[in-house]
Structures are given as C-alpha cells and as structure tokens.
Design a protein around this motif. Sequence first.
Motif, PDB file in Angstrom:
ATOM      1  N   THR A   1      33.453  35.007  38.483  1.00 53.64           N
ATOM      2  CA  THR A   1      33.176  34.123  37.354  1.00 53.64           C
ATOM      3  C   THR A   1      33.551  35.029  35.976  1.00 53.64           C
ATOM      4  O   THR A   1      34.126  34.479  35.208  1.00 53.64           O
ATOM      5  N   CYS A   2      33.694  36.515  36.130  1.00 53.33           N
ATOM      6  CA  CYS A   2      33.954  37.191  35.138  1.00 53.33           C
ATOM      7  C   CYS A   2      35.558  37.145  34.682  1.00 53.33           C
ATOM      8  O   CYS A   2      35.967  37.680  33.955  1.00 53.33           O
ATOM      9  N   GLN A   3      36.466  36.660  35.829  1.00 43.69           N
ATOM     10  CA  GLN A   3      37.765  36.477  35.760  1.00 43.69           C
ATOM     11  C   GLN A   3      38.344  35.291  35.798  1.00 43.69           C
ATOM     12  O   GLN A   3      39.448  35.261  35.687  1.00 43.69           O
ATOM     13  N   ALA A   4      37.523  34.339  35.758  1.00 41.42           N
ATOM     14  CA  ALA A   4      37.797  32.992  35.989  1.00 41.42           C
ATOM     15  C   ALA A   4      37.998  32.083  34.602  1.00 41.42           C
ATOM     16  O   ALA A   4      37.178  32.069  33.699  1.00 41.42           O
ATOM     17  N   HIS A   5      39.346  31.461  34.758  1.00 45.66           N
ATOM     18  CA  HIS A   5      39.416  30.389  33.634  1.00 45.66           C
ATOM     19  C   HIS A   5      39.668  28.977  34.324  1.00 45.66           C
ATOM     20  O   HIS A   5      40.051  28.667  35.268  1.00 45.66           O
ATOM     21  N   PRO A   6      38.902  27.815  33.696  1.00 45.66           N
ATOM     22  CA  PRO A   6      38.945  26.794  34.278  1.00 45.66           C
ATOM     23  C   PRO A   6      40.531  26.251  34.155  1.00 45.66           C
ATOM     24  O   PRO A   6      40.983  26.341  33.194  1.00 45.66           O
TER      25      PRO A   6
ATOM     26  N   THR B   1      29.268  41.098  41.608  1.00 44.97           N
ATOM     27  CA  THR B   1      28.059  40.818  41.340  1.00 44.97           C
ATOM     28  C   THR B   1      27.923  39.210  40.856  1.00 44.97           C
ATOM     29  O   THR B   1      27.165  38.604  41.093  1.00 44.97           O
ATOM     30  N   CYS B   2      29.097  38.906  40.015  1.00 42.49           N
ATOM     31  CA  CYS B   2      29.194  37.848  39.616  1.00 42.49           C
ATOM     32  C   CYS B   2      29.854  36.653  40.307  1.00 42.49           C
ATOM     33  O   CYS B   2      30.175  35.648  39.802  1.00 42.49           O
ATOM     34  N   ILE B   3      29.990  36.780  41.658  1.00 50.66           N
ATOM     35  CA  ILE B   3      30.651  35.758  42.346  1.00 50.66           C
ATOM     36  C   ILE B   3      29.779  34.624  42.540  1.00 50.66           C
ATOM     37  O   ILE B   3      28.516  34.437  42.288  1.00 50.66           O
ATOM     38  N   ALA B   4      30.623  33.306  42.561  1.00 54.16           N
ATOM     39  CA  ALA B   4      29.982  31.850  42.405  1.00 54.16           C
ATOM     40  C   ALA B   4      31.234  31.205  43.433  1.00 54.16           C
ATOM     41  O   ALA B   4      32.305  31.755  43.592  1.00 54.16           O
TER      42      ALA B   4
ATOM     43  N   GLU C   1      33.370  21.770  42.791  1.00 50.23           N
ATOM     44  CA  GLU C   1      34.293  20.814  42.189  1.00 50.23           C
ATOM     45  C   GLU C   1      35.299  21.388  41.075  1.00 50.23           C
ATOM     46  O   GLU C   1      35.042  22.250  40.398  1.00 50.23           O
ATOM     47  N   GLY C   2      36.520  21.069  40.995  1.00 55.56           N
ATOM     48  CA  GLY C   2      37.322  21.439  40.306  1.00 55.56           C
ATOM     49  C   GLY C   2      38.372  22.471  40.507  1.00 55.56           C
ATOM     50  O   GLY C   2      38.196  23.064  41.828  1.00 55.56           O
ATOM     51  N   SER C   3      38.978  23.431  39.658  1.00 50.81           N
ATOM     52  CA  SER C   3      39.630  24.565  39.876  1.00 50.81           C
ATOM     53  C   SER C   3      39.685  25.710  38.952  1.00 50.81           C
ATOM     54  O   SER C   3      39.268  25.341  37.707  1.00 50.81           O
ATOM     55  N   ALA C   4      39.892  26.747  39.263  1.00 42.79           N
ATOM     56  CA  ALA C   4      39.935  27.950  38.131  1.00 42.79           C
ATOM     57  C   ALA C   4      40.860  29.015  38.614  1.00 42.79           C
ATOM     58  O   ALA C   4      41.375  29.051  39.945  1.00 42.79           O
ATOM     59  N   HIS C   5      41.340  29.622  37.886  1.00 41.49           N
ATOM     60  CA  HIS C   5      42.314  30.867  37.948  1.00 41.49           C
ATOM     61  C   HIS C   5      41.794  32.130  37.457  1.00 41.49           C
ATOM     62  O   HIS C   5      41.285  32.162  36.373  1.00 41.49           O
ATOM     63  N   MET C   6      41.937  33.207  38.425  1.00 39.91           N
ATOM     64  CA  MET C   6      41.416  34.388  38.019  1.00 39.91           C
ATOM     65  C   MET C   6      42.389  35.257  37.450  1.00 39.91           C
ATOM     66  O   MET C   6      43.534  35.268  38.253  1.00 39.91           O
ATOM     67  N   GLU C   7      42.209  35.931  36.538  1.00 34.34           N
ATOM     68  CA  GLU C   7      43.024  36.737  35.916  1.00 34.34           C
ATOM     69  C   GLU C   7      43.319  38.206  36.885  1.00 34.34           C
ATOM     70  O   GLU C   7      44.530  38.616  37.013  1.00 34.34           O
ATOM     71  N   LYS C   8      42.231  38.479  37.562  1.00 30.54           N
ATOM     72  CA  LYS C   8      42.485  39.666  38.434  1.00 30.54           C
ATOM     73  C   LYS C   8      41.657  39.651  39.580  1.00 30.54           C
ATOM     74  O   LYS C   8      40.494  38.785  39.425  1.00 30.54           O
ATOM     75  N   ASN C   9      42.106  39.710  40.969  1.00 29.31           N
ATOM     76  CA  ASN C   9      41.334  39.813  41.925  1.00 29.31           C
ATOM     77  C   ASN C   9      41.727  41.083  42.848  1.00 29.31           C
ATOM     78  O   ASN C   9      42.776  40.589  43.580  1.00 29.31           O
ATOM     79  N   GLN C  10      40.709  41.808  43.140  1.00 26.92           N
ATOM     80  CA  GLN C  10      40.978  43.047  44.187  1.00 26.92           C
ATOM     81  C   GLN C  10      39.788  42.846  45.078  1.00 26.92           C
ATOM     82  O   GLN C  10      39.964  44.052  45.829  1.00 26.92           O
ATOM     83  N   ILE C  11      38.931  41.959  45.095  1.00 22.92           N
ATOM     84  CA  ILE C  11      37.776  41.983  45.851  1.00 22.92           C
ATOM     85  C   ILE C  11      37.528  40.929  46.905  1.00 22.92           C
ATOM     86  O   ILE C  11      37.518  41.152  48.136  1.00 22.92           O
ATOM     87  N   LEU C  12      37.878  39.737  46.525  1.00 25.45           N
ATOM     88  CA  LEU C  12      37.858  38.480  47.267  1.00 25.45           C
ATOM     89  C   LEU C  12      39.107  38.245  48.286  1.00 25.45           C
ATOM     90  O   LEU C  12      40.135  38.399  48.081  1.00 25.45           O
ATOM     91  N   THR C  13      38.648  38.250  49.723  1.00 30.18           N
ATOM     92  CA  THR C  13      39.742  37.884  50.588  1.00 30.18           C
ATOM     93  C   THR C  13      40.203  36.586  50.457  1.00 30.18           C
ATOM     94  O   THR C  13      39.855  35.591  49.931  1.00 30.18           O
ATOM     95  N   ASP C  14      41.480  36.403  51.457  1.00 29.80           N
ATOM     96  CA  ASP C  14      42.035  35.169  51.569  1.00 29.80           C
ATOM     97  C   ASP C  14      41.086  34.202  51.627  1.00 29.80           C
ATOM     98  O   ASP C  14      41.172  32.808  51.376  1.00 29.80           O
ATOM     99  N   SER C  15      40.293  34.554  52.947  1.00 32.34           N
ATOM    100  CA  SER C  15      39.353  33.462  53.435  1.00 32.34           C
ATOM    101  C   SER C  15      38.353  32.978  52.537  1.00 32.34           C
ATOM    102  O   SER C  15      37.820  31.822  52.501  1.00 32.34           O
ATOM    103  N   GLU C  16      37.797  34.133  51.880  1.00 29.17           N
ATOM    104  CA  GLU C  16      36.730  33.816  50.654  1.00 29.17           C
ATOM    105  C   GLU C  16      37.463  32.837  49.500  1.00 29.17           C
ATOM    106  O   GLU C  16      36.812  31.975  49.125  1.00 29.17           O
TER     107      GLU C  16
ATOM    108  N   CYS D   1      29.834  44.527  36.084  1.00 25.17           N
ATOM    109  CA  CYS D   1      30.974  45.379  35.477  1.00 25.17           C
ATOM    110  C   CYS D   1      31.760  44.700  34.464  1.00 25.17           C
ATOM    111  O   CYS D   1      32.445  45.030  33.408  1.00 25.17           O
ATOM    112  N   GLN D   2      31.744  43.318  34.583  1.00 25.96           N
ATOM    113  CA  GLN D   2      32.495  42.279  33.914  1.00 25.96           C
ATOM    114  C   GLN D   2      34.189  42.712  33.918  1.00 25.96           C
ATOM    115  O   GLN D   2      34.981  42.403  32.864  1.00 25.96           O
ATOM    116  N   GLY D   3      34.655  43.461  34.814  1.00 26.74           N
ATOM    117  CA  GLY D   3      35.874  43.936  34.824  1.00 26.74           C
ATOM    118  C   GLY D   3      36.588  43.644  36.104  1.00 26.74           C
ATOM    119  O   GLY D   3      37.678  43.937  36.397  1.00 26.74           O
ATOM    120  N   GLY D   4      36.210  42.745  36.886  1.00 26.95           N
ATOM    121  CA  GLY D   4      36.648  42.345  38.111  1.00 26.95           C
ATOM    122  C   GLY D   4      36.785  43.459  39.196  1.00 26.95           C
ATOM    123  O   GLY D   4      37.404  43.295  40.114  1.00 26.95           O
TER     124      GLY D   4
END
Length: 369
Positions: A352-357, A322-325, A329-344, A315-318
């Motif tokens: 990755t379609c929502q993530a900035h390094p 499908t694009c989960i990774a 190492e390192g860190s990233a910030h997601m613009e949107k997240n309505q799918i991944l749980t706190d534990s995930e 979808c490339q819209g969060g």
Amino acid sequence: MSKLEESAAMLSFAAKFAKKMSSFYPLEVSNIDKLTPNSVAVSLQIPAEHREAFRFDAGQYITIRHKNGDSEIRRAYSISSAPRKEELTIGIKKVKGGTFSVYANEQLQTGDVLEVMPPEGRFVLKPDSKYKNVLAFAAGSGITPIMSILRTALQDRQDLNFVLVFGNQNREETMFYKDLQDLKEKYNDRFHLYHLFSRNQESDSLFGRIENSTVNYVLRNKHKSVDFDAAYLCGPLPMIDAVRDSLKANGMTEDRIFHELFTEPEAEASSETPLEGTTRLEVTLDDEIHQLEMDQKSLVLDVVLNAKIDAPYSCQGGVCSTCIARVTEGSAHMEKNQILTDSELQEGFILTCQAHPTSAVLKIDYDDV
C-alpha cells in the motif's frame, strides 16, 4: 461443532488475529555491542508475557517506532540472532543523515526501552527445511538477516553445509566479522566463508565486489561438485540482480533463489497512463471498515494514515512487506515492487505504500493476508 472442529476454529481465529495485530510492545535494551566504527548490535529482552508474540523464523525483521521531536518514525531492522525465547538481536548501521540509525549508534544505552512491532518478513529459513547445501551472498548491512539464517542452520542441522560470500569495503567496516570467524572455527567442516573487500586487498580474502565472476568462482571452482538447494541474497539491488542472473545461468531455478533488499531502489518510470481523478477507497482493518475519498495521484498508505487509521507500515519505501494488503475490488498500480511474487500479485496483494488506485472504487483488506 465437534471438539476437534472447535479447536481448529479457535486456532484459525488466533492465527488471523495475530496477523492483524500491528501493536508495538515495550522491549528493554539488554546489551549493545560495537560491531564496527559505524554499526552496533542491539539486543532486546523479551518479557515472558510477550514471548509468543515475538516468536520468529530466522531471517525475519522487526519494526521500531521512535519519537523524533513531535514526529514519529518507523524503521525496520532484520534480526541477526537465532530464534530464542528470551532475547533477540538486530544490527544497525549508521546512515549518513539518518535519524534512528544515528541515535542507535550514538545515544542508545542499555536499559533504554524501545517500542517494537512483532517480527515479520518472508525472507526466512523455515524450521522444517530439508536443505542440505545452502548458498548466501550478502553485502554490507545485508549480512544481518543472513546471520540469523546462518546461525540457525548450523546449530539446528548437523547435516547441512553453508557457503557465504560477504562483500564490504574493508575488514574494519565488516559487520559481525568476529562472529563469522568464530562460526567458521566452530563449524569448519560445514561452513565456508569468503570475504570480498572492494577497497583493501587483504590476506585470506578476495578483492573487488560481488559480481558474475564471483558467482562463477564459487560454483565452478570452489564448490563445483555441490548441488545447492537454496540461495539467499541480501544487499543492494544491483548486487541482487547480478547474482540472481549468474545463479540462473549456472542452472539454479528461480524458486530456489530468495532475496531481500537492504537499500531502496530507484523509482521506476511508469508506463501507465498518468493518474487523475478520484477513487472511493474502502479499507478493512481489524474487522472495521473505513470509507475514504482519495486522489489517484496519492499513495494508498499515505491517505490511510492521514485519516488516522492505524494501518501497519514500516519502511514506506517498498523494501519491507509490513504494509501489504489484498485488493478485493478495483485495481491499483505500484510504483515499485521488489518483494511480491507473480503468484501473490495474481492473488491481489499490493504494497500500500507504493500503490495508486486505477479504478473508481478500490477496496483493500489488511486482515486477509
């Protein structure tokens, strides 16, 4: 290594390989049913050699790859049929200005071949579920995965009760209306169906939209003696938020509430420091490692695809997963997240379609999911 250990290792490798594969398979359209003036149910024949790849749990989705001129588009559609070996069915609602949805409703024909990625998704009814009472709220095309869950639950579990609240503008635009009426007649002692229409007031239905009062009506009035084991919510974000809050206010715990978005939410304003600078990106996919340089203002998936790396995406819209990774190492910030749980998130998963390094080095692994 013992025979038992060798067998376990082979199964582990096969499972990992199956997760990594993002290949598309040619599936023939075996049937097209007109559900409403603006939606169709498309059935796809699964050849014997691909049936293992297309095994699915009720509630999962497939991704279709379609050529539009010189460009390629991918669209995710939930499966509406119960799990079968020979065929699966998806519901496609025409979207104004859409590309594939318009094509599917106006041009697609029986016998055409579509390129399809095997089923994915975690909005599912597990085959080994011990649920006795299931509650579902759907709006518009959000009924599609609920149909698969509903059909599977009623067919496979003789002791299970299912309550569905389904919101639409009117009866004419209600996807799977006849199918739902048939299921209601067949399982009238175990399936309770409530239609809501926001534009027409019709007999045997409620008037309005799904909101707090709707949840209270179902839980405190119609089914006040029932302790629901699980609730499945599918539709636009405002509906999901309203229903989830109402369910929790009525005593249902968060771990029993499952949801899937069917519209892309508005981007949330980031509270992070504006991103600037570059990141050395390392991508692991299908046991191969790729080294890239990227601007932190760019999205990880965009950079990966621009480098001609065949990463999984849809979808490339969060909205899908499908694009989960996994970040290793390192860190990233997601613009949107309505799918991944706190534990995930704690385990390092990102869309990755929502993530900035947000670090000088970012290493992600598509295989380790």
